[in-house]
Design a protein around this motif. Structure first.
Motif, PDB file in Angstrom:
ATOM      1  N   ARG A   1      32.614  33.882  41.210  1.00  0.00           N
ATOM      2  CA  ARG A   1      32.219  34.977  42.088  1.00  0.00           C
ATOM      3  C   ARG A   1      31.379  34.447  43.263  1.00  0.00           C
ATOM      4  NH1 ARG A   1      31.732  39.944  37.879  1.00  0.00           N
ATOM      5  NH2 ARG A   1      32.194  38.799  35.977  1.00  0.00           N
ATOM      6  N   THR A   2      31.076  35.335  44.198  1.00  0.00           N
ATOM      7  CA  THR A   2      30.363  34.972  45.416  1.00  0.00           C
ATOM      8  C   THR A   2      28.934  35.489  45.336  1.00  0.00           C
ATOM      9  OG1 THR A   2      32.425  35.155  46.665  1.00  0.00           O
ATOM     10  CG2 THR A   2      30.388  35.143  47.932  1.00  0.00           C
TER      11      THR A   2
ATOM     12  N   ILE B   1      34.235  40.981  53.488  1.00  0.00           N
ATOM     13  CA  ILE B   1      34.074  40.491  52.126  1.00  0.00           C
ATOM     14  C   ILE B   1      35.450  40.506  51.488  1.00  0.00           C
ATOM     15  CG2 ILE B   1      32.868  40.763  49.925  1.00  0.00           C
ATOM     16  CD1 ILE B   1      30.874  42.592  51.471  1.00  0.00           C
TER      17      ILE B   1
ATOM     18  N   VAL C   1      31.453  44.931  45.225  1.00  0.00           N
ATOM     19  CA  VAL C   1      30.293  44.231  45.785  1.00  0.00           C
ATOM     20  C   VAL C   1      29.020  44.854  45.230  1.00  0.00           C
ATOM     21  CG1 VAL C   1      29.102  43.505  47.884  1.00  0.00           C
ATOM     22  CG2 VAL C   1      31.582  43.866  47.925  1.00  0.00           C
TER      23      VAL C   1
ATOM     24  N   GLY D   1      36.746  36.531  47.082  1.00  0.00           N
ATOM     25  CA  GLY D   1      35.593  37.342  47.436  1.00  0.00           C
ATOM     26  C   GLY D   1      34.741  36.719  48.530  1.00  0.00           C
ATOM     27  N   GLN D   2      35.315  35.852  49.337  1.00  0.00           N
ATOM     28  CA  GLN D   2      34.544  35.142  50.349  1.00  0.00           C
ATOM     29  C   GLN D   2      33.975  36.099  51.394  1.00  0.00           C
ATOM     30  OE1 GLN D   2      35.205  31.008  52.575  1.00  0.00           O
ATOM     31  NE2 GLN D   2      36.735  32.513  53.190  1.00  0.00           N
ATOM     32  N   ILE D   3      32.725  35.844  51.778  1.00  0.00           N
ATOM     33  CA  ILE D   3      32.073  36.621  52.827  1.00  0.00           C
ATOM     34  C   ILE D   3      32.210  35.842  54.133  1.00  0.00           C
ATOM     35  CG2 ILE D   3      29.890  37.586  53.648  1.00  0.00           C
ATOM     36  CD1 ILE D   3      29.018  37.736  50.685  1.00  0.00           C
TER      37      ILE D   3
ATOM     38  N   LYS E   1      32.757  41.213  42.222  1.00  0.00           N
ATOM     39  CA  LYS E   1      33.129  39.827  42.504  1.00  0.00           C
ATOM     40  C   LYS E   1      32.168  39.175  43.494  1.00  0.00           C
ATOM     41  CE  LYS E   1      38.101  39.898  41.501  1.00  0.00           C
ATOM     42  NZ  LYS E   1      38.327  41.304  41.131  1.00  0.00           N
ATOM     43  N   ALA E   2      31.301  39.966  44.112  1.00  0.00           N
ATOM     44  CA  ALA E   2      30.344  39.420  45.079  1.00  0.00           C
ATOM     45  C   ALA E   2      28.997  40.094  44.904  1.00  0.00           C
ATOM     46  CB  ALA E   2      30.849  39.620  46.508  1.00  0.00           C
TER      47      ALA E   2
ATOM     48  N   SER F   1      33.225  31.504  47.553  1.00  0.00           N
ATOM     49  CA  SER F   1      33.191  31.999  46.183  1.00  0.00           C
ATOM     50  C   SER F   1      32.935  30.841  45.227  1.00  0.00           C
ATOM     51  CB  SER F   1      34.511  32.685  45.835  1.00  0.00           C
ATOM     52  OG  SER F   1      35.591  31.781  45.991  1.00  0.00           O
TER      53      SER F   1
END
Length: 304
Positions: free
Chosen positions: A185-186, A67, A82, A7-9, A154-155, A33
């Motif tokens: 989670r992020t 995302i 999100v 879930g990395q932004i 997840k974010a 994350s």
């Protein structure tokens, strides 16, 4: 395609012009994350514009924001992937908190039971049947967080979520967000509450005038500030101690207190012992996030 596990932004070269004004200027950073990332900057830095571009509410002039490898608008069910709040929750004044969330559940294709689960999560179950017009600002913030959590995302992307919360509420929010990040989670949180960010965030991203100023783990950035650590000493024998420290450290006096740089507190204590000086206070002062922020953004506040 669904949100990847991390879930990395990722913000890459993000730029937004409003006429001749560069609200965001070639901005790049990543939000990992499993960690809480604080998004900081003075007024007019471009934080809210950046968050709006991440959520595809504002179209960037150039650059990308993803995302979990996807643009927010490309998710078939974004609320399930999100969660976001960019201001205190808005709702029909005559609608109850529970019904507000149930309508959101229906629109997102979620079971209505998620409304009660989200209310329980944010501590609003006792106020579930109260109408929105009777909610305090703090309660509206909690309702906003509940709406962001409906899809078990997840974010999380939150803009000033602590506004209106009392100290107990701020601590509750801190625990909730750290628990959320602890599940892998992020979490990206924009805030002006620097002391709270130092307690909450694992990483920080600092911007000013739309540009990246600094990013990295909080501890690394705070410990890397150019300002030297100093020792604060209070003693009835200030002149005697200053003389004992001559040649070993830099000593200044401020309102009857000695400020010592160049050596640590243990060395100051040992020097005082050898000189027969009584100490009433011996504190090693370390730079905090507020000092770092003010140093890094000095003269860079803007109006947008």
């Amino acid at each position: 395609m669904t949100l990847t596990e991390d879930g990395q932004i990722v913000v890459s070269g993000l730029t937004k012009h409003y006429g001749k004004v560069k609200a965001v200027d070639d901005l790049s950073f990543a939000v990992r994350s499993g960690r809480v990332t604080g998004f900081l900057g003075p007024n007019g830095a471009g934080k809210t514009t950046t968050l709006r571009m991440i959520l595809n509410l504002v179209t960037p002039t150039s650059g990308t924001a993803t995302i979990g490898g996807q643009r927010y608008s490309d998710f078939p069910h974004p609320v399930r992937q999100v969660g976001a709040i960019l201001e205190a929750s808005a709702a029909h004044k005559g609608r109850t908190g529970r019904n507000h969330l149930r309508i959101m559940c229906a629109a997102a294709g979620l079971p209505l039971s998620r409304a009660d689960e989200a209310l329980e999560l944010v501590g609003l179950t006792p106020a579930a049947k109260r109408k929105f017009r009777g909610y305090s600002l703090g309660m509206r913030q909690r309702l906003g967080i509940a709406s962001a959590m409906l899809g078990d995302p997840k974010a999380l992307i939150l803009d000033e979520p602590a506004n209106g919360l009392d100290p107990e509420g701020i601590r509750w929010m801190r625990d909730l967000l750290r628990k959320f990040a602890g599940e892998g989670r992020t979490v990206l949180v924009s805030s002006h509450l620097l002391s709270e960010m130092e307690l909450l965030a694992d990483d920080i991203v600092i911007i000013a005038n739309g540009k990246l100023v600094k990013q990295g783990p909080v501890e690394t950035i705070v410990n890397g500030i150019s300002q030297a650590e100093r020792v604060r000493v209070r003693t009835p024998d200030a002149d005697k101690l200053a003389q004992a420290l001559a040649g070993k450290a830099t000593v200044t006096q401020e309102n009857g207190v000695l400020l010592v740089t160049g050596i640590g507190a243990p060395a100051v204590g040992e020097a005082a012992l050898r000189a027969g000086v009584v100490l009433h206070e011996l504190v090693e002062e370390r730079p905090d996030l507020e000092q770092v922020f003010l140093e890094l953004t000095a003269g860079k506040a803007g109006i947008r």
